[in-house]
Design a protein around this motif. Sequence first.
Motif, PDB file in Angstrom:
ATOM      1  N   MET A   3       0.649  -1.024   0.219  1.00  0.00           N
ATOM      2  CA  MET A   3       0.036   0.020  -0.095  1.00  0.00           C
ATOM      3  C   MET A   3       0.961   1.113  -0.017  1.00  0.00           C
ATOM      4  O   MET A   3       2.145   1.460   0.716  1.00  0.00           O
ATOM      5  N   LYS A   4       0.623   2.279  -0.989  1.00  0.00           N
ATOM      6  CA  LYS A   4       1.297   3.449  -0.958  1.00  0.00           C
ATOM      7  C   LYS A   4       0.939   4.345   0.080  1.00  0.00           C
ATOM      8  O   LYS A   4      -0.374   4.283   0.639  1.00  0.00           O
ATOM      9  N   SER A   5       1.664   5.210   0.654  1.00  0.00           N
ATOM     10  CA  SER A   5       1.125   6.434   1.564  1.00  0.00           C
ATOM     11  C   SER A   5       0.071   7.185   0.919  1.00  0.00           C
ATOM     12  O   SER A   5       0.058   7.247  -0.330  1.00  0.00           O
ATOM     13  N   LEU A   6      -0.662   7.729   1.676  1.00  0.00           N
ATOM     14  CA  LEU A   6      -1.966   8.786   1.303  1.00  0.00           C
ATOM     15  C   LEU A   6      -1.327   9.713   0.261  1.00  0.00           C
ATOM     16  O   LEU A   6      -1.879  10.156  -0.679  1.00  0.00           O
ATOM     17  N   GLN A   7      -0.137  10.365   0.987  1.00  0.00           N
ATOM     18  CA  GLN A   7       0.423  11.564   0.355  1.00  0.00           C
ATOM     19  C   GLN A   7       0.918  10.906  -1.255  1.00  0.00           C
ATOM     20  O   GLN A   7       0.773  11.719  -2.281  1.00  0.00           O
ATOM     21  N   ASP A   8       1.513   9.831  -1.230  1.00  0.00           N
ATOM     22  CA  ASP A   8       1.883   9.403  -2.725  1.00  0.00           C
ATOM     23  C   ASP A   8       0.501   9.055  -3.512  1.00  0.00           C
ATOM     24  O   ASP A   8       0.588   9.696  -4.804  1.00  0.00           O
ATOM     25  N   THR A   9      -0.266   8.423  -3.077  1.00  0.00           N
ATOM     26  CA  THR A   9      -1.609   8.083  -3.606  1.00  0.00           C
ATOM     27  C   THR A   9      -2.217   9.225  -4.222  1.00  0.00           C
ATOM     28  O   THR A   9      -2.996   9.681  -5.326  1.00  0.00           O
ATOM     29  N   LEU A  10      -2.195  10.635  -3.262  1.00  0.00           N
ATOM     30  CA  LEU A  10      -2.909  11.899  -3.800  1.00  0.00           C
ATOM     31  C   LEU A  10      -2.176  12.787  -4.955  1.00  0.00           C
ATOM     32  O   LEU A  10      -2.778  13.164  -5.919  1.00  0.00           O
ATOM     33  N   TYR A  11      -0.973  12.407  -4.706  1.00  0.00           N
ATOM     34  CA  TYR A  11       0.031  13.085  -5.556  1.00  0.00           C
ATOM     35  C   TYR A  11      -0.062  12.371  -7.196  1.00  0.00           C
ATOM     36  O   TYR A  11      -0.493  12.940  -8.179  1.00  0.00           O
ATOM     37  N   ASN A  12      -0.152  10.859  -7.124  1.00  0.00           N
ATOM     38  CA  ASN A  12      -0.515  10.190  -8.228  1.00  0.00           C
ATOM     39  C   ASN A  12      -1.922  10.682  -9.074  1.00  0.00           C
ATOM     40  O   ASN A  12      -1.933  10.555 -10.208  1.00  0.00           O
ATOM     41  N   TRP A  13      -2.715  10.585  -7.974  1.00  0.00           N
ATOM     42  CA  TRP A  13      -4.006  10.948  -8.365  1.00  0.00           C
ATOM     43  C   TRP A  13      -4.229  12.444  -8.922  1.00  0.00           C
ATOM     44  O   TRP A  13      -4.700  12.490 -10.225  1.00  0.00           O
ATOM     45  N   LEU A  14      -3.767  13.420  -8.226  1.00  0.00           N
ATOM     46  CA  LEU A  14      -3.701  14.844  -8.985  1.00  0.00           C
ATOM     47  C   LEU A  14      -2.976  15.059 -10.277  1.00  0.00           C
ATOM     48  O   LEU A  14      -3.618  15.606 -11.091  1.00  0.00           O
ATOM     49  N   THR A  15      -1.831  14.045 -10.488  1.00  0.00           N
ATOM     50  CA  THR A  15      -1.002  14.265 -11.724  1.00  0.00           C
ATOM     51  C   THR A  15      -1.693  13.755 -12.631  1.00  0.00           C
ATOM     52  O   THR A  15      -2.028  14.475 -13.873  1.00  0.00           O
ATOM     53  N   ILE A  16      -2.440  12.550 -12.625  1.00  0.00           N
ATOM     54  CA  ILE A  16      -3.221  12.142 -13.644  1.00  0.00           C
ATOM     55  C   ILE A  16      -4.653  12.751 -14.072  1.00  0.00           C
ATOM     56  O   ILE A  16      -5.169  12.707 -15.155  1.00  0.00           O
ATOM     57  N   LYS A  17      -5.138  13.133 -12.857  1.00  0.00           N
ATOM     58  CA  LYS A  17      -6.483  13.897 -13.158  1.00  0.00           C
ATOM     59  C   LYS A  17      -6.500  15.075 -13.968  1.00  0.00           C
ATOM     60  O   LYS A  17      -6.942  15.482 -14.320  1.00  0.00           O
ATOM     61  N   VAL A  18      -5.166  15.837 -13.635  1.00  0.00           N
ATOM     62  CA  VAL A  18      -4.757  17.096 -14.531  1.00  0.00           C
ATOM     63  C   VAL A  18      -4.634  16.718 -15.679  1.00  0.00           C
ATOM     64  O   VAL A  18      -5.318  17.219 -16.983  1.00  0.00           O
ATOM     65  N   VAL A  19      -4.105  15.694 -16.082  1.00  0.00           N
ATOM     66  CA  VAL A  19      -4.205  14.994 -17.517  1.00  0.00           C
ATOM     67  C   VAL A  19      -5.650  14.724 -18.052  1.00  0.00           C
ATOM     68  O   VAL A  19      -5.742  15.271 -19.357  1.00  0.00           O
ATOM     69  N   ASN A  20      -6.157  13.982 -17.239  1.00  0.00           N
ATOM     70  CA  ASN A  20      -7.594  13.712 -17.623  1.00  0.00           C
ATOM     71  C   ASN A  20      -8.452  14.837 -17.931  1.00  0.00           C
ATOM     72  O   ASN A  20      -9.182  14.850 -18.940  1.00  0.00           O
ATOM     73  N   LEU A  21      -8.383  16.006 -17.056  1.00  0.00           N
ATOM     74  CA  LEU A  21      -9.009  17.077 -17.388  1.00  0.00           C
ATOM     75  C   LEU A  21      -8.823  17.897 -18.605  1.00  0.00           C
ATOM     76  O   LEU A  21      -9.609  18.397 -19.154  1.00  0.00           O
ATOM     77  N   ALA A  22      -7.449  17.840 -18.911  1.00  0.00           N
ATOM     78  CA  ALA A  22      -6.801  18.586 -20.227  1.00  0.00           C
ATOM     79  C   ALA A  22      -7.500  17.523 -21.493  1.00  0.00           C
ATOM     80  O   ALA A  22      -7.451  18.159 -22.415  1.00  0.00           O
ATOM     81  N   ARG A  23      -7.344  16.388 -21.164  1.00  0.00           N
ATOM     82  CA  ARG A  23      -7.661  15.403 -22.421  1.00  0.00           C
ATOM     83  C   ARG A  23      -8.681  14.596 -22.034  1.00  0.00           C
ATOM     84  O   ARG A  23      -8.760  13.256 -21.760  1.00  0.00           O
ATOM     85  N   PRO A  24     -10.046  15.057 -22.123  1.00  0.00           N
ATOM     86  CA  PRO A  24     -11.138  14.334 -21.647  1.00  0.00           C
ATOM     87  C   PRO A  24     -11.495  13.076 -22.357  1.00  0.00           C
ATOM     88  O   PRO A  24     -12.199  12.152 -21.908  1.00  0.00           O
ATOM     89  N   ASP A  25     -10.769  12.756 -23.819  1.00  0.00           N
ATOM     90  CA  ASP A  25     -11.003  11.914 -24.460  1.00  0.00           C
ATOM     91  C   ASP A  25      -9.853  10.768 -24.218  1.00  0.00           C
ATOM     92  O   ASP A  25     -10.075   9.656 -24.932  1.00  0.00           O
ATOM     93  N   ASP A  26      -8.973  10.914 -23.540  1.00  0.00           N
ATOM     94  CA  ASP A  26      -7.962   9.965 -23.188  1.00  0.00           C
ATOM     95  C   ASP A  26      -8.338   8.918 -22.400  1.00  0.00           C
ATOM     96  O   ASP A  26      -8.381   9.187 -21.009  1.00  0.00           O
ATOM     97  N   THR A  27      -8.832   7.880 -22.798  1.00  0.00           N
ATOM     98  CA  THR A  27      -9.209   6.824 -22.106  1.00  0.00           C
ATOM     99  C   THR A  27      -8.193   6.159 -20.928  1.00  0.00           C
ATOM    100  O   THR A  27      -8.754   5.944 -19.779  1.00  0.00           O
TER     101      THR A  27
END
Length: 94
Positions: free
Chosen positions: A1-25
Amino acid sequence: MKSLQDTLYNWLTIKVVNLARPDDTAALETTELFEQMLTDEHGVSGLVITKEPPMYFIDYKQNGEVKRVRFSEELIDIMLNQIKEEPEKYVNYK
């Protein structure tokens, strides 16, 4: 299990990509994976992102308590910037 901090970082990094590229499955599926990890492994809910340069803030609830973390914009946007610089390497296969 990753730390909460690491998981939040990873989630935010890919969420920013997802918001910029909504068609990126791939970005959508990865965002959903990290959201599931945040819920199941860390008991996090109510994620809200706020961007106030030079920082991103994530407000969330954990065990009934409202919490906030911050990450530098430069650190979070690195993946999105890389995709923008070399889009041919990041083709969306549906």
